[in-house]
Design a protein around this motif. Structure first.
Motif, mmCIF file in Angstrom:
data_model
loop_
_atom_site.group_PDB
_atom_site.id
_atom_site.type_symbol
_atom_site.label_atom_id
_atom_site.label_comp_id
_atom_site.label_asym_id
_atom_site.label_seq_id
_atom_site.Cartn_x
_atom_site.Cartn_y
_atom_site.Cartn_z
ATOM 1 N N GLY A 1 0.804 -1.211 0.000
ATOM 2 C CA GLY A 1 0.000 0.000 0.000
ATOM 3 C C GLY A 1 0.841 1.267 0.000
ATOM 4 O O GLY A 1 0.540 2.228 -0.716
ATOM 5 N N LEU A 2 1.909 1.288 0.805
ATOM 6 C CA LEU A 2 2.784 2.467 0.846
ATOM 7 C C LEU A 2 3.451 2.698 -0.509
ATOM 8 O O LEU A 2 3.637 3.846 -0.929
ATOM 9 C CB LEU A 2 3.839 2.283 1.935
ATOM 10 C CG LEU A 2 3.342 2.296 3.384
ATOM 11 C CD1 LEU A 2 4.469 1.969 4.348
ATOM 12 C CD2 LEU A 2 2.736 3.659 3.733
ATOM 13 N N THR A 3 3.806 1.615 -1.207
ATOM 14 C CA THR A 3 4.422 1.751 -2.534
ATOM 15 C C THR A 3 3.431 2.344 -3.530
ATOM 16 O O THR A 3 3.784 3.241 -4.305
ATOM 17 C CB THR A 3 4.909 0.382 -3.035
ATOM 18 O OG1 THR A 3 5.817 -0.169 -2.078
ATOM 19 C CG2 THR A 3 5.610 0.523 -4.378
ATOM 20 N N ILE A 4 2.196 1.865 -3.512
ATOM 21 C CA ILE A 4 1.175 2.442 -4.397
ATOM 22 C C ILE A 4 0.946 3.913 -4.059
ATOM 23 O O ILE A 4 0.743 4.744 -4.938
ATOM 24 C CB ILE A 4 -0.138 1.636 -4.279
ATOM 25 C CG1 ILE A 4 0.068 0.207 -4.773
ATOM 26 C CG2 ILE A 4 -1.261 2.308 -5.076
ATOM 27 C CD1 ILE A 4 -1.133 -0.706 -4.552
ATOM 28 N N GLY A 5 0.999 4.239 -2.762
ATOM 29 C CA GLY A 5 0.812 5.626 -2.350
ATOM 30 C C GLY A 5 1.927 6.553 -2.795
ATOM 31 O O GLY A 5 1.750 7.779 -2.834
ATOM 32 N N LEU A 6 3.096 6.000 -3.144
ATOM 33 C CA LEU A 6 4.209 6.834 -3.615
ATOM 34 C C LEU A 6 4.012 7.335 -5.042
ATOM 35 O O LEU A 6 4.664 8.298 -5.459
ATOM 36 C CB LEU A 6 5.527 6.043 -3.547
ATOM 37 C CG LEU A 6 6.130 5.805 -2.168
ATOM 38 C CD1 LEU A 6 7.348 4.895 -2.292
ATOM 39 C CD2 LEU A 6 6.515 7.117 -1.504
ATOM 40 N N VAL A 7 3.114 6.684 -5.790
ATOM 41 C CA VAL A 7 2.935 7.048 -7.197
ATOM 42 C C VAL A 7 2.419 8.490 -7.293
ATOM 43 O O VAL A 7 1.486 8.875 -6.591
ATOM 44 C CB VAL A 7 1.948 6.089 -7.889
ATOM 45 C CG1 VAL A 7 1.677 6.532 -9.325
ATOM 46 C CG2 VAL A 7 2.479 4.667 -7.863
ATOM 47 N N GLY A 8 3.052 9.282 -8.149
ATOM 48 C CA GLY A 8 2.625 10.668 -8.344
ATOM 49 C C GLY A 8 3.750 11.648 -8.089
ATOM 50 O O GLY A 8 4.932 11.288 -8.083
ATOM 51 N N ALA B 1 0.653 11.448 -12.644
ATOM 52 C CA ALA B 1 1.306 12.492 -11.846
ATOM 53 C C ALA B 1 0.482 12.853 -10.616
ATOM 54 O O ALA B 1 1.025 13.260 -9.582
ATOM 55 C CB ALA B 1 1.551 13.733 -12.705
ATOM 56 N N ASP B 2 -0.841 12.744 -10.708
ATOM 57 C CA ASP B 2 -1.696 13.045 -9.558
ATOM 58 C C ASP B 2 -1.847 11.873 -8.607
ATOM 59 O O ASP B 2 -2.592 11.958 -7.621
ATOM 60 C CB ASP B 2 -3.096 13.479 -10.039
ATOM 61 C CG ASP B 2 -3.068 14.837 -10.728
ATOM 62 O OD1 ASP B 2 -2.172 15.630 -10.407
ATOM 63 O OD2 ASP B 2 -3.937 15.082 -11.580
ATOM 64 N N GLY B 3 -1.168 10.766 -8.903
ATOM 65 C CA GLY B 3 -1.275 9.592 -8.049
ATOM 66 C C GLY B 3 -2.456 8.720 -8.442
ATOM 67 O O GLY B 3 -3.192 9.008 -9.387
ATOM 68 N N ILE B 4 -2.632 7.632 -7.705
ATOM 69 C CA ILE B 4 -3.737 6.699 -7.937
ATOM 70 C C ILE B 4 -4.792 6.954 -6.873
ATOM 71 O O ILE B 4 -4.496 6.907 -5.675
ATOM 72 C CB ILE B 4 -3.253 5.244 -7.876
ATOM 73 C CG1 ILE B 4 -2.165 5.004 -8.932
ATOM 74 C CG2 ILE B 4 -4.420 4.278 -8.097
ATOM 75 C CD1 ILE B 4 -1.535 3.627 -8.862
ATOM 76 N N ASP B 5 -5.997 7.238 -7.313
ATOM 77 C CA ASP B 5 -7.073 7.555 -6.378
ATOM 78 C C ASP B 5 -7.347 6.367 -5.456
ATOM 79 O O ASP B 5 -7.356 5.212 -5.879
ATOM 80 C CB ASP B 5 -8.344 7.925 -7.147
ATOM 81 C CG ASP B 5 -9.377 8.565 -6.248
ATOM 82 O OD1 ASP B 5 -10.092 7.814 -5.555
ATOM 83 O OD2 ASP B 5 -9.468 9.810 -6.229
ATOM 84 N N VAL B 6 -7.585 6.665 -4.178
ATOM 85 C CA VAL B 6 -7.780 5.614 -3.188
ATOM 86 C C VAL B 6 -9.030 4.793 -3.486
ATOM 87 O O VAL B 6 -9.097 3.597 -3.155
ATOM 88 C CB VAL B 6 -7.854 6.227 -1.774
ATOM 89 C CG1 VAL B 6 -9.103 7.099 -1.617
ATOM 90 C CG2 VAL B 6 -7.850 5.144 -0.706
ATOM 91 N N VAL B 7 -10.025 5.409 -4.127
ATOM 92 C CA VAL B 7 -11.236 4.649 -4.470
ATOM 93 C C VAL B 7 -10.901 3.543 -5.479
ATOM 94 O O VAL B 7 -11.386 2.414 -5.372
ATOM 95 C CB VAL B 7 -12.317 5.598 -5.033
ATOM 96 C CG1 VAL B 7 -13.494 4.798 -5.585
ATOM 97 C CG2 VAL B 7 -12.793 6.545 -3.955
ATOM 98 N N ILE B 8 -10.057 3.870 -6.471
ATOM 99 C CA ILE B 8 -9.652 2.863 -7.454
ATOM 100 C C ILE B 8 -8.886 1.738 -6.760
ATOM 101 O O ILE B 8 -9.091 0.548 -7.061
ATOM 102 C CB ILE B 8 -8.798 3.508 -8.560
ATOM 103 C CG1 ILE B 8 -9.639 4.510 -9.359
ATOM 104 C CG2 ILE B 8 -8.211 2.452 -9.489
ATOM 105 C CD1 ILE B 8 -8.867 5.241 -10.433
ATOM 106 N N VAL B 9 -8.021 2.098 -5.819
ATOM 107 C CA VAL B 9 -7.253 1.075 -5.099
ATOM 108 C C VAL B 9 -8.183 0.194 -4.271
ATOM 109 O O VAL B 9 -8.087 -1.045 -4.315
ATOM 110 C CB VAL B 9 -6.206 1.743 -4.190
ATOM 111 C CG1 VAL B 9 -5.476 0.686 -3.364
ATOM 112 C CG2 VAL B 9 -5.211 2.538 -5.022
#
Length: 502
Positions: free
Chosen positions: A176-183, A201-209
């Protein structure tokens, strides 16, 4: 007594026919929106901002509040029945609610969630009336080291009680922390793990995750096992809570607001942290620890009550300080500014009818939601009668629609599928899902607060423990980590003592 008199005046405003109509419209819209994965309360309020421009401010905000609470109710419905959280605050409800639904107790899980929302909302709103100035003062005094300590507590608490081992919980958190680094790096603006894509660039929205890990991962897992088991409909079960269920949940309904309300008033992740901590607390205090992960009703009642109370806490800092602590509060703050109203310490003096009418409408909205959702629990649970191939095909469709609605980009669907495959792999190797979701939600905020605290202290690590609040939280963290080790050591020592005596 002054606040009580003002609240009575607020009921006079909230109970007018037109405002009752807006409250009913809000809770109905919110419930419907919460059921759809990907379309959360913040998006709903944002979409309705232009529509309500011609409305009187009091009616508009009463409807917004109904949407907020209604979406939390609706989010727990799909989270429990379909393992598909409608919004991030409903993620924890899936942990115990969905196993309950699969064992034929979906109606009980929905009823426990509905009553939990009602109890948490009522208690949280009473605390809002009584403690708003005090909680706002405390929120002002909390700094970056304290926020970081709270988030570390959430990380440690969740990874230590979920999964078959702490190592697996930690591995899930790292995913999860790795996915949160995207952006983009929030401090320097540098791109991280975007692979040159501007859309990332805006990261991956938490709803999609959340939808990918829960809904897509669950659908793929079920599809992989359909050949081995018959695709029979899941039984619905009895529609009401039994006496033993009430005995197990009433304390959870009352404990939830004590965790949810304070966390809602500070900008530390909205309803996510208190729901996680409430789940941890219920597991620690439960006499039925062996049921957790298999469908413990306390794991639904406590977190849902905490989520509803945190919504009331959110309004404390927004109304008294003009400080939005969640996405919904930020959109509502924009709505205040749209009407030329500035939330803050003087709002209660300048706009008493609006503020107290809004607070009184929360009580009305809670009653409307309980009256709407409790009788409908058996009806919602009948979704589980649909054969699994058709049911999960529908889940995949609505999950894809919800993910596409978040950003309107085809790449979001590709990301959804990739994260769904990650969720499938996590199920295959026994990694719990929840630590990954909390890593995505809180990881970027934790990094930001850590770097702020280090900047304030000129890079000194002592800056992370220079407040009594942060020291207290770290002591709790040490106790959580050390207690199982101490317990094992005591058990081993007793075992050796018995051997020596023998």
């Amino acid at each position: 007594m002054n606040a009580f008199n003002s609240l009575m005046d607020g009921f006079g405003t909230a109970l007018t026919p037109i405002n009752l109509l807006w409250a009913a419209v809000g809770v109905l819209l919110g419930t419907a929106i919460g059921v759809l994965p990907g379309i959360g309360p913040a998006m709903a309020v944002a979409l309705l901002l232009p529509v309500t421009y011609g409305l009187e401010p009091t009616g508009a905000f009463i409807m917004f509040a109904g949407i907020y609470y209604g979406a939390m109710f609706g989010g727990s419905t799909t989270s429990i029945l379909l393992n598909t959280p409608g919004e991030s605050a409903a993620v924890v409800a899936a942990m115990e609610g969905h196993p309950m639904a699969k064992s034929g107790r979906g109606s009980q899980a929905l009823a426990a969630a509905a009553i939990g929302h009602f109890a948490g909302g009522m208690i949280g709103t009473l605390l809002l009336v009584a403690l708003a100035p005090t909680v706002a003062d405390l929120a002002v005094d909390i700094g970056a080291p304290d926020y970081f300590a709270i988030m570390v507590l959430a990380f440690i608490a969740v990874t230590s009680v979920l999964g078959s081992s702490r190592v697996r919980g930690l591995a899930s958190l790292l995913i999860g922390l790795t996915i949160g680094l995207v952006g983009l790096d929030q401090m320097t603006g540098q791109q991280r793990l975007t692979f040159g894509s501007l859309q990332l660039a805006d990261g991956i929205d938490v709803v999609i995750v959340a939808v990918g890990l829960f809904a897509i991962g669950e659908a793929l897992w079920v599809a992989a096992h359909l050949r081995r088991s018959s695709a029979q409909a899941i039984p619905v079960g009895r529609p009401w809570l039994a006496k033993k269920d009430v005995r197990r949940t009433w304390k959870s309904w009352l404990r939830g607001p004590l965790i949810g309300f304070p966390f809602g008033a500070i900008p530390a992740g909205g309803a996510e942290i208190p729901t996680f901590l409430s789940y941890v607390t219920e597991k620690r205090l439960s006499k039925h620890k062996d049921e957790f992960g298999k469908g413990a009703i306390e794991g639904v009642a406590g977190p849902e009550s905490a989520a509803s109370a945190s919504a009331a806490g959110t309004l404390v800092s927004m109304l008294t300080l003009g400080l939005p602590t969640t996405a919904v509060a930020a959109v509502m703050l924009a709505a205040f500014q749209q009407y030329g109203i500035q939330p803050g310490p003087l709002l209660f003096e300048r706009e008493p009818d609006l503020v107290w009418g809004l607070i009184a409408s929360l009580f009305v909205g809670m009653a409307l939601l309980l009256a709407l959702n409790l009788p409908l629990a058996p009806v919602w649970a009948k979704l589980l009668r649909i054969p699994r191939p058709y049911l999960y095909a529908g889940i995949l469709f609505f999950a894809a629609v919800g993910a596409y609605a978040v950003g309107g980009e085809p790449l979001d669907l590709v990301i959804l599928l990739v994260i769904g495959l990650i969720g499938f792999g996590m199920r295959r190797y026994g990694l719990p899902i929840l630590p990954a979701v909390i890593g995505v939600i809180l990881g970027p905020n934790a990094e930001q607060q850590l770097r702020r605290a280090l900047q304030i202290s000129d890079g000194s690590v002592r800056g992370l423990v220079d407040t009594p609040f942060s020291v207290t939280v770290y002591v709790l963290i040490v106790l959580i980590v050390a207690w199982p080790l101490v317990k094992k050591a005591v058990v081993r020592a007793r075992g050796r003592g018995v051997d020596v005596e023998a």
